[in-house]
Design a protein around this motif. Structure first.
Motif, PDB file in Angstrom:
ATOM      1  N   ALA A 213       0.854  -1.192   0.000  1.00  0.00           N
ATOM      2  CA  ALA A 213       0.000   0.000   0.000  1.00  0.00           C
ATOM      3  C   ALA A 213       0.884   1.235   0.000  1.00  0.00           C
ATOM      4  CB  ALA A 213      -0.911   0.005   1.230  1.00  0.00           C
ATOM      5  N   ALA A 214       0.583   2.191  -0.876  1.00  0.00           N
ATOM      6  CA  ALA A 214       1.475   3.327  -1.086  1.00  0.00           C
ATOM      7  C   ALA A 214       0.785   4.676  -0.915  1.00  0.00           C
ATOM      8  CB  ALA A 214       2.098   3.234  -2.481  1.00  0.00           C
ATOM      9  N   GLY A 215       1.629   5.721  -0.832  1.00  0.00           N
ATOM     10  CA  GLY A 215       1.142   7.067  -0.609  1.00  0.00           C
ATOM     11  C   GLY A 215       0.546   7.739  -1.821  1.00  0.00           C
ATOM     12  N   GLY A 233      -4.614   1.061  -9.309  1.00  0.00           N
ATOM     13  CA  GLY A 233      -5.225   2.290  -8.823  1.00  0.00           C
ATOM     14  C   GLY A 233      -6.406   2.033  -7.908  1.00  0.00           C
ATOM     15  N   VAL A 234      -6.420   2.667  -6.736  1.00  0.00           N
ATOM     16  CA  VAL A 234      -7.504   2.512  -5.777  1.00  0.00           C
ATOM     17  C   VAL A 234      -8.132   3.857  -5.427  1.00  0.00           C
ATOM     18  CG1 VAL A 234      -8.166   1.695  -3.484  1.00  0.00           C
ATOM     19  CG2 VAL A 234      -6.424   0.462  -4.792  1.00  0.00           C
ATOM     20  N   ALA A 235      -7.303   4.837  -5.040  1.00  0.00           N
ATOM     21  CA  ALA A 235      -7.800   6.127  -4.573  1.00  0.00           C
ATOM     22  C   ALA A 235      -6.892   7.243  -5.083  1.00  0.00           C
ATOM     23  CB  ALA A 235      -7.859   6.144  -3.048  1.00  0.00           C
ATOM     24  N   GLU A 236      -7.269   8.474  -4.771  1.00  0.00           N
ATOM     25  CA  GLU A 236      -6.472   9.621  -5.186  1.00  0.00           C
ATOM     26  C   GLU A 236      -5.446  10.017  -4.135  1.00  0.00           C
ATOM     27  OE1 GLU A 236      -9.103  12.781  -6.154  1.00  0.00           O
ATOM     28  OE2 GLU A 236      -9.935  11.774  -7.933  1.00  0.00           O
ATOM     29  N   LYS A 237      -5.666   9.630  -2.871  1.00  0.00           N
ATOM     30  CA  LYS A 237      -4.740   9.971  -1.801  1.00  0.00           C
ATOM     31  C   LYS A 237      -4.166   8.701  -1.178  1.00  0.00           C
ATOM     32  CE  LYS A 237      -6.917  14.411  -0.792  1.00  0.00           C
ATOM     33  NZ  LYS A 237      -7.491  15.300   0.245  1.00  0.00           N
ATOM     34  N   VAL A 251      -9.025  -1.854   1.954  1.00  0.00           N
ATOM     35  CA  VAL A 251      -7.953  -0.874   2.100  1.00  0.00           C
ATOM     36  C   VAL A 251      -8.498   0.341   2.830  1.00  0.00           C
ATOM     37  CG1 VAL A 251      -6.249   0.535   0.895  1.00  0.00           C
ATOM     38  CG2 VAL A 251      -6.976  -1.653  -0.091  1.00  0.00           C
ATOM     39  N   ILE A 252      -7.720   0.877   3.777  1.00  0.00           N
ATOM     40  CA  ILE A 252      -8.108   2.114   4.435  1.00  0.00           C
ATOM     41  C   ILE A 252      -7.155   3.216   3.990  1.00  0.00           C
ATOM     42  CG2 ILE A 252      -9.226   1.084   6.418  1.00  0.00           C
ATOM     43  CD1 ILE A 252      -6.689   1.408   8.007  1.00  0.00           C
ATOM     44  N   THR A 257     -11.162   6.967   4.927  1.00  0.00           N
ATOM     45  CA  THR A 257     -11.815   6.317   3.784  1.00  0.00           C
ATOM     46  C   THR A 257     -11.588   4.808   3.801  1.00  0.00           C
ATOM     47  OG1 THR A 257      -9.866   6.851   2.449  1.00  0.00           O
ATOM     48  CG2 THR A 257     -11.761   8.334   2.297  1.00  0.00           C
ATOM     49  N   ILE A 258     -12.544   4.063   3.250  1.00  0.00           N
ATOM     50  CA  ILE A 258     -12.478   2.604   3.192  1.00  0.00           C
ATOM     51  C   ILE A 258     -12.818   2.164   1.770  1.00  0.00           C
ATOM     52  CG2 ILE A 258     -13.320   0.442   4.165  1.00  0.00           C
ATOM     53  CD1 ILE A 258     -14.327   2.026   6.585  1.00  0.00           C
ATOM     54  N   TYR A 259     -11.990   1.281   1.206  1.00  0.00           N
ATOM     55  CA  TYR A 259     -12.210   0.769  -0.141  1.00  0.00           C
ATOM     56  C   TYR A 259     -12.190  -0.752  -0.099  1.00  0.00           C
ATOM     57  CZ  TYR A 259     -10.725   5.542  -1.202  1.00  0.00           C
ATOM     58  OH  TYR A 259     -10.606   6.898  -1.231  1.00  0.00           O
TER      59      TYR A 259
END
Length: 364
Positions: A213-215, A233-237, A251-252, A257-259
């Motif tokens: 998991a990355a920044g 790709g999961v989120a923008e942040k 993923v949190i 946020t929760i995905y």
């Protein structure tokens, strides 16, 4: 248009009552229910009667902050590590603590920890803020400390550790490097994932199944066959932590946020009941997320379980409230609220081991 009803937007995750008001950093599922570690050396657990404080002063009763946590493959022993060399374990069945702090007179802060193997024959990795990793094995309660080293002789801080079920250890550092180790091969560099991104968590499954998991809002997947990394790709942040249960991954991320992704389905953002920073997630029976201000989120899995209370004080399971303790309808306020508020304030594998042995001191 489909009529989904008034509860369609309600979160799957619910905040449950917490006995702790400070930050909870990590959580695991054990044979006796979920355990978590928090600020000030606190060990929390829900062993069937709701969350309670098990220890409030760390393995050496000095209130050292605990940051790294993992559990043996049989779920019967929890390991934890933190500031000033604090290192210890807790047997969830006998309910006894064992102190292994300051191994080889090391007093630096442990940032990550990972465990492979069952209780009494586990192998452990712990990493400090200088990027040094200490491997050790356990025979019963006697430890065998290995030599301290930096993976592949590189000097960056270790961001996260993980241990696969087949005894392979993995690490990622703050410079975008990834490493792998076994008891016979030592550390090897398995490539740069993304040198411009900070890493927060790593997962290692069977047959070389590794995720980071990355920044940058991505999950990076390692392909052992081609020795390459693939961004997902999961989120923008930034993504802070994640866990895997079968084909499901949760993923949190930033801001609570929760995905979630299940099998071949696309990523979807779940409704979160809080807006505080979340730090760790453990999927199992039940699913648990922890974070700032003592936040504990729970999502029952499988057989319904008394998972806590909803905002109006009624009990609920994975299908919604099943016992209404007040005169108000489900989802309606019925008096004093319970549960956590919504105001704000990852691990390793096996390596070469050598050296003498000594038993850890015990405590209640």
């Amino acid at each position: 248009m489909w009529e989904l009803g008034p509860d369609a937007g309600e979160p799957e995750w619910r905040a449950v009552e917490s006995p702790f008001e400070k930050t909870v950093f990590a959580v695991v599922n054990t044979a006796e229910g979920p355990y978590a570690i928090g600020d000030g050396g606190t060990l929390l657990a829900d062993r069937g009667g709701g969350w309670e404080v098990v220890l409030d002063d760390g393995p050496r009763t000095r209130d050292n902050q605990l940051r790294g946590m993992d559990v043996t493959s049989d779920g019967e022993r929890v390991w934890f590590a933190g500031s000033s060399g604090a290192l210890g374990c807790y047997d969830v069945e006998t309910r006894r603590k064992y102190d292994y702090s300051n191994p080889n007179e090391m007093t630096s802060t442990w940032e990550g920890l990972a465990v492979a193997g069952p209780t009494g024959s586990e192998k452990v990795l712990v990493a400090n803020g200088s990027g040094e990793v200490l491997p050790f094995s356990v025979d019963g309660f006697d430890e065998d400390w290995g030599p301290v080293s930096k993976p592949a002789s590189k000097g960056s801080t270790i961001a996260a550790l993980a241990a696969s079920p087949d005894g392979v250890g993995y690490a990622v550092d703050t410079s975008g490097n990834a490493f792998r180790t076994t008891a016979t091969d030592g550390w090897e560099d398995i490539g740069i994932v993304n040198a411009q991104v900070k890493f927060y968590d790593i997962y290692a499954g069977r047959e070389g199944r590794v995720y980071v998991a990355a920044g940058d809002g991505r999950i990076y997947r390692y392909d052992d066959s081609y020795h390459s990394w693939t961004p997902i790709g999961v989120a923008e942040k930034s993504l802070r932590a994640f866990d895997v249960h079968g084909d499901e991954m949760v993923v949190i991320g930033h801001g609570g946020t929760i995905y979630e992704r299940d099998g071949a389905s696309r990523w979807r953002k779940l409704t979160s009941p809080v807006g505080v920073q979340l730090y760790d997630v453990a999927l199992g029976h039940p699913d648990i997320i922890v974070g700032n201000s003592g936040t504990i989120l729970e999502r029952p899995r499988g057989q319904p379980r008394d998972a806590g209370t909803s905002p109006d004080g009624d009990n609920y399971d994975d299908r919604g409230e099943y016992f209404d303790a007040d005169e108000a309808g489900p989802g309606e306020s019925g008096g004093s609220n319970t549960g956590t508020g919504d105001t704000g304030g990852s691990t390793g594998g096996t390596g070469d081991t050598s050296g003498g042995t000594s038993g850890g001191s015990t405590g209640n």
